[in-house]
Design a protein around this motif. Structure first.
Motif, PDB file in Angstrom:
ATOM      1  N   SER A  79       0.839  -1.204   0.000  1.00  0.00           N
ATOM      2  CA  SER A  79       0.000   0.000   0.000  1.00  0.00           C
ATOM      3  C   SER A  79       0.876   1.256   0.000  1.00  0.00           C
ATOM      4  O   SER A  79       0.554   2.243  -0.680  1.00  0.00           O
ATOM      5  CB  SER A  79      -0.925  -0.001   1.222  1.00  0.00           C
ATOM      6  N   ARG A  93      -4.647   2.726   2.326  1.00  0.00           N
ATOM      7  CA  ARG A  93      -4.405   2.789   3.765  1.00  0.00           C
ATOM      8  C   ARG A  93      -3.228   1.907   4.166  1.00  0.00           C
ATOM      9  O   ARG A  93      -3.129   0.757   3.753  1.00  0.00           O
ATOM     10  CB  ARG A  93      -5.669   2.422   4.522  1.00  0.00           C
ATOM     11  N   THR A 101      -4.583  -4.727   4.641  1.00  0.00           N
ATOM     12  CA  THR A 101      -5.399  -4.637   3.419  1.00  0.00           C
ATOM     13  C   THR A 101      -6.149  -5.957   3.256  1.00  0.00           C
ATOM     14  O   THR A 101      -5.531  -7.015   3.171  1.00  0.00           O
ATOM     15  CB  THR A 101      -4.505  -4.355   2.196  1.00  0.00           C
ATOM     16  N   ASP A 117      -4.283  -2.719  -5.268  1.00  0.00           N
ATOM     17  CA  ASP A 117      -3.632  -3.059  -3.996  1.00  0.00           C
ATOM     18  C   ASP A 117      -4.277  -4.339  -3.468  1.00  0.00           C
ATOM     19  O   ASP A 117      -5.464  -4.358  -3.150  1.00  0.00           O
ATOM     20  CB  ASP A 117      -3.861  -1.891  -3.011  1.00  0.00           C
TER      21      ASP A 117
END
Ligand SMILES: Nc1nc2c(ncn2[C@@H]2O[C@H](COP(=O)(O)OP(=O)(O)OP(=O)(O)O)[C@@H](O)[C@H]2O)c(=O)[nH]1
Ligand SMILES: [Mg+2]
Length: 272
Positions: A79, A93, A101, A117
């Motif tokens: 990320s 994030r 994630t 991601d």
């Protein structure tokens, strides 16, 4: 009369020119992808927006745009790298907590391509069922997403080769997923350690490839490697545009204009 620059002015000029010169020395292999001469790709990100979070492949958006995905062990810096490439902290994030994630998170870049991601592997929590579901969703995405152009497989540069990463690279090769390796967090250890770990990793996977996979280094912390990785994306986007133009001009242009897919068969000699 034109004034000759003083030595300090000359030095300043040279300093200003240095990054460009460094870029020109880079060896991009655009010629391998298309018939144009090798070019230096300098990428400007004009827009980076969150598109959606998908729990699995079936929930992913339409396949109209080329996708570039980040995969690697939990906490390797996927990320963070996405944010660094996008030039926008906080887009994806980030957390020091592994397994953060949990969805297939998709971001639209320059309105023309996407960064994806993915949840990381190798992190088992109490919720084992959950981690199995993420792994399955990721495997399905990597194997079956037709507009997935390239995977950035992230490996932590400060660690000696980890079996789980080696096994994952073997899985990528076996499933013919096109990828490049990206050794992350280079700011955390001395350059000699990074180089030693990369050499050991490349040796462990060498047997599966006629030519070793292309690899890069990066640090999201200090912005190292950004132009190289964006250059890879731009190189592929250029090849895609050329192919689309060729298809448009070909007599049989009745096919829908989709980005090229893995169905054309990747070349294990050159996995991306
Ligand atoms: N020093 C350093 N720390 C980094 C770098 N990249 C990421 N980190 C840190 O590593 C931790 C994990 O980063 P993430 O980007 O969330 O990692 P991830 O691979 O997305 O992790 P999961 O989503 O849990 O799979 C965070 O604390 C980051 O600040 C880097 O280049 N250098
Ligand atoms: Mg993450």
């Amino acid at each position: 009369m034109k004034r000759r620059p003083t030595s300090s002015r000359r030095l300043k000029r040279r300093k200003r020119r240095a990054p460009q010169a460094a870029l020109e020395n880079r060896c991009f292999r655009a010629a391998d992808l298309c018939d144009t001469p090798a070019t230096v790709f300098i990428v400007h990100i004009s827009s980076a927006i969150f598109h959606c979070s998908a729990p699995d492949l079936s929930a992913c958006p339409d396949e109209s745009l080329p996708e570039f995905a980040f995969i690697g062990r939990s906490n390797v810096g996927k990320s963070s790298l996405l944010n660094m490439l996008a030039g926008e902290q906080g887009l994806a994030r980030v957390s020091p907590r592994p397994g953060f994630t949990k969805m297939i998170n998709i971001f639209k870049m320059n309105k023309t391509w996407r960064l994806v991601d993915l949840p990381g592997y190798g992190f088992a929590t109490g919720a084992k069922k959950d981690s199995q579901r993420f792994n399955k969703a990721v495997a399905q995405y990597l194997k079956h997403r037709p507009n997935l152009c390239l995977v950035f497989a992230l490996i932590e540069s400060g660690l000696e080769p980890q079996d789980i990463d080696i096994e994952f690279i073997e899985w990528l090769a076996r499933n013919e997923v096109p990828f490049v390796l990206v050794f992350t967090k280079t700011d955390k250890v001395p350059p000699a350690t990074v180089q030693a770990n990369i050499a050991a990793f490349m040796e462990r996977i060498a047997a599966w490839f006629v030519q070793p996979p292309t690899h890069f280094t990066c640090s999201a912390e200090i912005g190292q490697g950004r132009q190289d990785l964006l250059g890879v994306i731009e190189e592929m986007m250029t090849a895609i545009k050329i192919q689309a133009k060729e298809a448009e001009n070909s007599p049989d242009n009745s096919q829908p204009k989709l980005p090229p897919t893995r169905k054309r068969g990747p070349d294990l000699n050159r996995p991306w």
